[in-house]
Design a protein around this motif. Structure first.
Motif, PDB file in Angstrom:
ATOM      1  N   GLU A 136       0.662  41.311 -25.694  1.00 57.07           N
ATOM      2  CA  GLU A 136       2.049  41.486 -26.626  1.00 57.07           C
ATOM      3  C   GLU A 136       2.006  42.615 -27.372  1.00 57.07           C
ATOM      4  O   GLU A 136       3.167  43.031 -27.719  1.00 57.07           O
ATOM      5  CB  GLU A 136       1.838  40.238 -27.600  1.00 57.07           C
ATOM      6  CG  GLU A 136       0.872  40.326 -28.570  1.00 57.07           C
ATOM      7  CD  GLU A 136      -0.457  39.702 -28.173  1.00 57.07           C
ATOM      8  OE1 GLU A 136      -1.565  40.094 -28.701  1.00 57.07           O
ATOM      9  OE2 GLU A 136      -0.687  39.342 -26.984  1.00 57.07           O
ATOM     10  N   ARG A 137       1.329  43.558 -27.286  1.00 56.98           N
ATOM     11  CA  ARG A 137       1.330  44.784 -28.236  1.00 56.98           C
ATOM     12  C   ARG A 137       1.628  45.941 -27.194  1.00 56.98           C
ATOM     13  O   ARG A 137       1.892  47.212 -27.615  1.00 56.98           O
ATOM     14  CB  ARG A 137      -0.141  45.065 -28.910  1.00 56.98           C
ATOM     15  CG  ARG A 137      -0.515  44.293 -29.870  1.00 56.98           C
ATOM     16  CD  ARG A 137      -1.862  44.787 -30.394  1.00 56.98           C
ATOM     17  NE  ARG A 137      -2.991  44.740 -29.327  1.00 56.98           N
ATOM     18  CZ  ARG A 137      -3.962  45.886 -29.287  1.00 56.98           C
ATOM     19  NH1 ARG A 137      -4.155  46.480 -30.351  1.00 56.98           N
ATOM     20  NH2 ARG A 137      -4.743  45.754 -28.144  1.00 56.98           N
ATOM     21  N   GLY A 138       1.715  45.595 -25.902  1.00 58.05           N
ATOM     22  CA  GLY A 138       1.873  46.459 -24.881  1.00 58.05           C
ATOM     23  C   GLY A 138       0.455  47.469 -24.226  1.00 58.05           C
ATOM     24  O   GLY A 138       0.528  48.279 -23.569  1.00 58.05           O
ATOM     25  N   ALA A 139      -0.623  46.929 -24.794  1.00 60.45           N
ATOM     26  CA  ALA A 139      -1.903  47.156 -24.192  1.00 60.45           C
ATOM     27  C   ALA A 139      -2.179  46.858 -22.900  1.00 60.45           C
ATOM     28  O   ALA A 139      -1.879  45.556 -22.479  1.00 60.45           O
ATOM     29  CB  ALA A 139      -3.152  46.967 -25.551  1.00 60.45           C
ATOM     30  N   LEU A 140      -2.693  47.889 -22.312  1.00 64.52           N
ATOM     31  CA  LEU A 140      -2.965  47.339 -20.645  1.00 64.52           C
ATOM     32  C   LEU A 140      -4.253  46.584 -20.615  1.00 64.52           C
ATOM     33  O   LEU A 140      -5.509  46.789 -21.340  1.00 64.52           O
ATOM     34  CB  LEU A 140      -3.364  48.643 -19.916  1.00 64.52           C
ATOM     35  CG  LEU A 140      -3.677  48.625 -18.485  1.00 64.52           C
ATOM     36  CD1 LEU A 140      -2.170  48.366 -17.839  1.00 64.52           C
ATOM     37  CD2 LEU A 140      -4.021  50.021 -17.967  1.00 64.52           C
ATOM     38  N   THR A 141      -4.050  45.422 -20.059  1.00 65.71           N
ATOM     39  CA  THR A 141      -5.210  44.188 -20.036  1.00 65.71           C
ATOM     40  C   THR A 141      -5.773  44.035 -18.594  1.00 65.71           C
ATOM     41  O   THR A 141      -6.851  43.384 -18.512  1.00 65.71           O
ATOM     42  CB  THR A 141      -4.737  42.691 -20.725  1.00 65.71           C
ATOM     43  OG1 THR A 141      -3.646  42.369 -19.798  1.00 65.71           O
ATOM     44  CG2 THR A 141      -4.149  43.016 -22.078  1.00 65.71           C
ATOM     45  N   GLY A 142      -5.137  44.415 -17.705  1.00 68.31           N
ATOM     46  CA  GLY A 142      -5.645  44.426 -16.309  1.00 68.31           C
ATOM     47  C   GLY A 142      -4.819  45.396 -15.535  1.00 68.31           C
ATOM     48  O   GLY A 142      -3.739  45.727 -15.659  1.00 68.31           O
ATOM     49  N   PHE A 143      -5.590  45.768 -14.298  1.00 65.40           N
ATOM     50  CA  PHE A 143      -4.949  46.642 -13.533  1.00 65.40           C
ATOM     51  C   PHE A 143      -5.241  46.609 -11.868  1.00 65.40           C
ATOM     52  O   PHE A 143      -6.415  46.404 -11.694  1.00 65.40           O
ATOM     53  CB  PHE A 143      -5.362  48.047 -13.710  1.00 65.40           C
ATOM     54  CG  PHE A 143      -4.183  49.215 -13.246  1.00 65.40           C
ATOM     55  CD1 PHE A 143      -3.136  49.456 -13.877  1.00 65.40           C
ATOM     56  CD2 PHE A 143      -4.540  49.849 -12.057  1.00 65.40           C
ATOM     57  CE1 PHE A 143      -2.280  50.379 -13.344  1.00 65.40           C
ATOM     58  CE2 PHE A 143      -3.606  50.775 -11.657  1.00 65.40           C
ATOM     59  CZ  PHE A 143      -2.479  51.123 -12.352  1.00 65.40           C
ATOM     60  N   GLY A 144      -4.435  46.164 -11.052  1.00 57.12           N
ATOM     61  CA  GLY A 144      -4.654  46.064  -9.526  1.00 57.12           C
ATOM     62  C   GLY A 144      -4.814  44.554  -9.299  1.00 57.12           C
ATOM     63  O   GLY A 144      -4.799  43.537 -10.409  1.00 57.12           O
ATOM     64  N   GLY A 145      -5.163  44.098  -8.333  1.00 58.06           N
ATOM     65  CA  GLY A 145      -5.325  42.679  -7.674  1.00 58.06           C
ATOM     66  C   GLY A 145      -5.357  41.851  -8.682  1.00 58.06           C
ATOM     67  O   GLY A 145      -5.090  40.859  -9.148  1.00 58.06           O
TER      68      GLY A 145
END
Length: 145
Positions: A136-145
């Motif tokens: 909800e803050r716009g922080a990246l929590t996952g990337f890919g698959g």
């Protein structure tokens, strides 16, 4: 204890801090309390993005300030939620005073991105990646698959 695997602060050494403050304000970014023309920062998705006079940063970091601003080989990225948002954010950045570097386009890696430079040449990639997930803050929590 090993060094934690995290990025907390990105500090960019700048030559004209008031100019950069006006640029990031035009993007709609809110400065944190205590910001002024000697040091300013923005909380962006869980990372502190700070602007600090280049000569002072160079002295702290044991480096020299290049005689003229040049691209350092480092890009910062702002990932957006949808592929179409790349063009919208690119246009907004250019209206705020960014220099267009690369127009929005579909990339070989399956996403879409564009590049702009702030008034002192710091390169920003505006990107949409199909596997990027945010809190909800716009922080990246996952990337890919």
């Amino acid at each position: 204890m090993p060094m934690p695997s995290r990025l907390s602060v990105v500090t960019v050494g700048v030559r004209d801090l008031p100019l950069l403050r006006r640029f990031y304000a035009a993007l709609g970014w809110a400065e944190i309390d205590g910001s002024d023309d000697d040091w300013t920062a923005y909380l962006v998705g869980g990372v502190l993005f700070a602007l600090y006079p280049a000569a002072e940063l160079a002295a702290e970091a044991g480096a020299e300030v290049p005689p003229t601003p040049t691209w350092s080989g480092v890009t910062l990225a702002c990932n957006v939620d949808e592929a179409d948002d790349v063009g919208t954010a690119f246009d907004a950045a250019v209206r705020a005073g960014a220099v267009p570097i690369a127009e929005p386009q579909t990339r070989e890696w399956g996403g879409r991105s564009a590049y702009v430079a702030d008034p002192e040449g710091t390169r920003w990639e505006i990107a949409w990646a199909p596997g990027a997930r945010f809190d909800e803050r716009g922080a990246l929590t996952g990337f890919g698959g």
